[in-house]
Design a protein around this motif. Sequence first.
Motif, PDB file in Angstrom:
ATOM      1  N   GLY A 198       0.789  -1.230   0.000  1.00 57.33           N
ATOM      2  CA  GLY A 198       0.000   0.000   0.000  1.00 57.33           C
ATOM      3  C   GLY A 198       0.816   1.272   0.000  1.00 57.33           C
ATOM      4  N   ILE A 199       1.783   1.382   0.888  1.00 62.11           N
ATOM      5  CA  ILE A 199       2.565   2.613   0.968  1.00 62.11           C
ATOM      6  C   ILE A 199       3.456   2.770  -0.256  1.00 62.11           C
ATOM      7  CG2 ILE A 199       4.328   3.852   2.302  1.00 62.11           C
ATOM      8  CD1 ILE A 199       1.439   3.977   3.429  1.00 62.11           C
ATOM      9  N   SER A 200       3.973   1.668  -0.778  1.00 60.95           N
ATOM     10  CA  SER A 200       4.763   1.740  -2.006  1.00 60.95           C
ATOM     11  C   SER A 200       3.901   2.250  -3.159  1.00 60.95           C
ATOM     12  CB  SER A 200       5.341   0.362  -2.351  1.00 60.95           C
ATOM     13  OG  SER A 200       6.081   0.426  -3.538  1.00 60.95           O
ATOM     14  N   VAL A 201       2.696   1.738  -3.274  1.00 57.00           N
ATOM     15  CA  VAL A 201       1.767   2.194  -4.306  1.00 57.00           C
ATOM     16  C   VAL A 201       1.452   3.673  -4.098  1.00 57.00           C
ATOM     17  CG1 VAL A 201      -0.604   1.958  -5.178  1.00 57.00           C
ATOM     18  CG2 VAL A 201       0.798  -0.077  -4.757  1.00 57.00           C
ATOM     19  N   TRP A 202       1.267   4.066  -2.845  1.00 56.22           N
ATOM     20  CA  TRP A 202       0.978   5.471  -2.557  1.00 56.22           C
ATOM     21  C   TRP A 202       2.121   6.366  -3.045  1.00 56.22           C
ATOM     22  CZ3 TRP A 202       3.332   9.072   0.718  1.00 56.22           C
ATOM     23  CH2 TRP A 202       2.644  10.282   0.840  1.00 56.22           C
ATOM     24  N   TYR A 203       3.360   5.995  -2.728  1.00 54.92           N
ATOM     25  CA  TYR A 203       4.492   6.802  -3.201  1.00 54.92           C
ATOM     26  C   TYR A 203       4.540   6.838  -4.731  1.00 54.92           C
ATOM     27  CZ  TYR A 203       6.930   7.951   1.125  1.00 54.92           C
ATOM     28  OH  TYR A 203       7.277   8.487   2.333  1.00 54.92           O
ATOM     29  N   LYS A 204       4.479   5.667  -5.341  1.00 53.33           N
ATOM     30  CA  LYS A 204       4.632   5.562  -6.798  1.00 53.33           C
ATOM     31  C   LYS A 204       3.500   6.261  -7.549  1.00 53.33           C
ATOM     32  CE  LYS A 204       3.610   1.648  -8.908  1.00 53.33           C
ATOM     33  NZ  LYS A 204       2.571   1.959  -9.877  1.00 53.33           N
ATOM     34  N   ASP A 205       2.271   5.988  -7.168  1.00 48.52           N
ATOM     35  CA  ASP A 205       1.122   6.468  -7.933  1.00 48.52           C
ATOM     36  C   ASP A 205       0.573   7.811  -7.459  1.00 48.52           C
ATOM     37  OD1 ASP A 205       1.297   4.167  -9.408  1.00 48.52           O
ATOM     38  OD2 ASP A 205      -0.410   3.182  -8.461  1.00 48.52           O
ATOM     39  N   HIS A 206       0.890   8.205  -6.256  1.00 46.96           N
ATOM     40  CA  HIS A 206       0.273   9.414  -5.706  1.00 46.96           C
ATOM     41  C   HIS A 206       1.308  10.457  -5.287  1.00 46.96           C
ATOM     42  CE1 HIS A 206      -3.643   7.447  -5.792  1.00 46.96           C
ATOM     43  NE2 HIS A 206      -3.006   6.372  -5.391  1.00 46.96           N
ATOM     44  N   ALA A 207       2.121  10.141  -4.289  1.00 47.87           N
ATOM     45  CA  ALA A 207       3.054  11.142  -3.766  1.00 47.87           C
ATOM     46  C   ALA A 207       4.034  11.628  -4.823  1.00 47.87           C
ATOM     47  CB  ALA A 207       3.808  10.586  -2.559  1.00 47.87           C
ATOM     48  N   ASP A 208       4.707  10.720  -5.495  1.00 46.01           N
ATOM     49  CA  ASP A 208       5.693  11.147  -6.486  1.00 46.01           C
ATOM     50  C   ASP A 208       5.050  11.971  -7.597  1.00 46.01           C
ATOM     51  OD1 ASP A 208       7.710   9.969  -5.049  1.00 46.01           O
ATOM     52  OD2 ASP A 208       7.777   8.151  -6.277  1.00 46.01           O
ATOM     53  N   HIS A 209       3.879  11.574  -8.013  1.00 42.97           N
ATOM     54  CA  HIS A 209       3.198  12.323  -9.072  1.00 42.97           C
ATOM     55  C   HIS A 209       2.796  13.715  -8.587  1.00 42.97           C
ATOM     56  CE1 HIS A 209       0.605  13.467 -12.336  1.00 42.97           C
ATOM     57  NE2 HIS A 209      -0.351  13.683 -11.451  1.00 42.97           N
ATOM     58  N   HIS A 210       1.997  13.790  -7.522  1.00 40.19           N
ATOM     59  CA  HIS A 210       1.463  15.075  -7.070  1.00 40.19           C
ATOM     60  C   HIS A 210       2.543  16.002  -6.529  1.00 40.19           C
ATOM     61  CE1 HIS A 210      -2.700  14.236  -7.878  1.00 40.19           C
ATOM     62  NE2 HIS A 210      -2.633  13.110  -7.203  1.00 40.19           N
ATOM     63  N   MET A 211       3.519  15.462  -5.812  1.00 41.60           N
ATOM     64  CA  MET A 211       4.573  16.323  -5.276  1.00 41.60           C
ATOM     65  C   MET A 211       5.447  16.877  -6.395  1.00 41.60           C
ATOM     66  SD  MET A 211       3.946  16.788  -2.153  1.00 41.60           S
ATOM     67  CE  MET A 211       5.454  17.504  -1.501  1.00 41.60           C
ATOM     68  N   SER A 212       5.663  16.097  -7.450  1.00 45.17           N
ATOM     69  CA  SER A 212       6.419  16.623  -8.595  1.00 45.17           C
ATOM     70  C   SER A 212       5.699  17.813  -9.210  1.00 45.17           C
ATOM     71  CB  SER A 212       6.627  15.535  -9.647  1.00 45.17           C
ATOM     72  OG  SER A 212       7.503  14.557  -9.170  1.00 45.17           O
ATOM     73  N   VAL A 213       4.393  17.737  -9.302  1.00 47.67           N
ATOM     74  CA  VAL A 213       3.614  18.849  -9.846  1.00 47.67           C
ATOM     75  C   VAL A 213       3.636  20.029  -8.879  1.00 47.67           C
ATOM     76  CG1 VAL A 213       1.300  19.600 -10.539  1.00 47.67           C
ATOM     77  CG2 VAL A 213       2.144  17.349 -11.240  1.00 47.67           C
ATOM     78  N   LEU A 214       3.413  19.755  -7.600  1.00 46.21           N
ATOM     79  CA  LEU A 214       3.374  20.838  -6.610  1.00 46.21           C
ATOM     80  C   LEU A 214       4.707  21.567  -6.504  1.00 46.21           C
ATOM     81  CD1 LEU A 214       1.273  19.165  -3.787  1.00 46.21           C
ATOM     82  CD2 LEU A 214       0.594  21.114  -5.196  1.00 46.21           C
ATOM     83  N   LEU A 215       5.803  20.832  -6.517  1.00 53.00           N
ATOM     84  CA  LEU A 215       7.125  21.428  -6.332  1.00 53.00           C
ATOM     85  C   LEU A 215       7.725  21.984  -7.625  1.00 53.00           C
ATOM     86  CD1 LEU A 215       8.635  18.785  -3.900  1.00 53.00           C
ATOM     87  CD2 LEU A 215       7.872  21.099  -3.329  1.00 53.00           C
ATOM     88  N   ASP A 216       7.128  21.684  -8.749  1.00 52.63           N
ATOM     89  CA  ASP A 216       7.655  22.142 -10.031  1.00 52.63           C
ATOM     90  C   ASP A 216       7.735  23.674 -10.044  1.00 52.63           C
ATOM     91  OD1 ASP A 216       7.547  23.108 -12.887  1.00 52.63           O
ATOM     92  OD2 ASP A 216       7.607  20.942 -13.250  1.00 52.63           O
ATOM     93  N   PRO A 217       8.864  24.235 -10.481  1.00 57.51           N
ATOM     94  CA  PRO A 217       8.992  25.696 -10.525  1.00 57.51           C
ATOM     95  C   PRO A 217       7.927  26.379 -11.384  1.00 57.51           C
ATOM     96  CG  PRO A 217      11.125  24.666 -10.869  1.00 57.51           C
ATOM     97  CD  PRO A 217      10.096  23.559 -10.881  1.00 57.51           C
ATOM     98  N   ARG A 218       7.308  25.639 -12.291  1.00 54.98           N
ATOM     99  CA  ARG A 218       6.217  26.188 -13.099  1.00 54.98           C
ATOM    100  C   ARG A 218       4.863  25.709 -12.600  1.00 54.98           C
ATOM    101  NH1 ARG A 218       8.503  23.588 -18.236  1.00 54.98           N
ATOM    102  NH2 ARG A 218       8.598  22.094 -16.588  1.00 54.98           N
ATOM    103  N   GLY A 219       4.837  25.081 -11.436  1.00 50.75           N
ATOM    104  CA  GLY A 219       3.610  24.541 -10.866  1.00 50.75           C
ATOM    105  C   GLY A 219       2.768  25.607 -10.183  1.00 50.75           C
ATOM    106  N   PRO A 220       1.879  25.204  -9.296  1.00 50.36           N
ATOM    107  CA  PRO A 220       0.934  26.149  -8.690  1.00 50.36           C
ATOM    108  C   PRO A 220       1.590  27.245  -7.852  1.00 50.36           C
ATOM    109  CG  PRO A 220       0.758  24.002  -7.661  1.00 50.36           C
ATOM    110  CD  PRO A 220       1.667  23.844  -8.836  1.00 50.36           C
ATOM    111  N   PHE A 221       2.829  27.042  -7.409  1.00 51.64           N
ATOM    112  CA  PHE A 221       3.501  28.046  -6.574  1.00 51.64           C
ATOM    113  C   PHE A 221       4.491  28.891  -7.379  1.00 51.64           C
ATOM    114  CE2 PHE A 221       3.015  24.338  -3.503  1.00 51.64           C
ATOM    115  CZ  PHE A 221       1.791  24.771  -3.023  1.00 51.64           C
ATOM    116  N   TYR A 222       4.342  28.935  -8.701  1.00 54.03           N
ATOM    117  CA  TYR A 222       5.345  29.550  -9.569  1.00 54.03           C
ATOM    118  C   TYR A 222       5.656  31.001  -9.217  1.00 54.03           C
ATOM    119  CZ  TYR A 222       1.709  31.926 -12.287  1.00 54.03           C
ATOM    120  OH  TYR A 222       0.675  32.720 -12.680  1.00 54.03           O
ATOM    121  N   LYS A 223       4.702  31.744  -8.673  1.00 53.56           N
ATOM    122  CA  LYS A 223       4.944  33.153  -8.347  1.00 53.56           C
ATOM    123  C   LYS A 223       5.420  33.353  -6.913  1.00 53.56           C
ATOM    124  CE  LYS A 223       2.521  36.333 -10.752  1.00 53.56           C
ATOM    125  NZ  LYS A 223       1.401  37.274 -10.868  1.00 53.56           N
TER     126      LYS A 223
END
Length: 141
Positions: A86-111
């Motif tokens: 379960g936790i491995s699936v969470w990291y692979k399918d959820h955390a890694d995906h969403h955190m990559s988007v959130l932390l992306d310099p062009r993501g929601p926090f870009y300004k």
Amino acid sequence: MTTEIGLFGSIDAETLASAEEQKAPELVYGSAEEFLHEQLLPTYVRDVDGRAAKWCIEWYFHPEAVSRIEALWRAWEHLRLDGATGISVWYKDHADHHMSVLLDPRGPFYKCDMQKHRDPEHLEPKRAPSGWFPDVRQQLA
């Protein structure tokens, strides 16, 4: 012993007890914010330098961030119950995906940066001409 269940027949006491035991498990965290502070950020550590990764100290003003953090929390609460992967699936399918988007310099926090929140610019698309996208709820009624 049999317990009557309305018009649809009956159910035995053992089946009823089993169904009660299968109620949704208690949540570990009471909110997405609690999950963010107590679980996600302490375990998902990255160097947030503003160039390779960005974060906003007032993340809750960003609707996309709130939605993604809520999704991460709900998925974690569900997948933590799978003791095998379960936790491995969470990291692979959820955390890694969403955190990559959130932390992306062009993501929601870009300004924003770690010291100051700046409201993002929202897309303001034109509405399509009337009738191009009929309300399917009306078709289903």
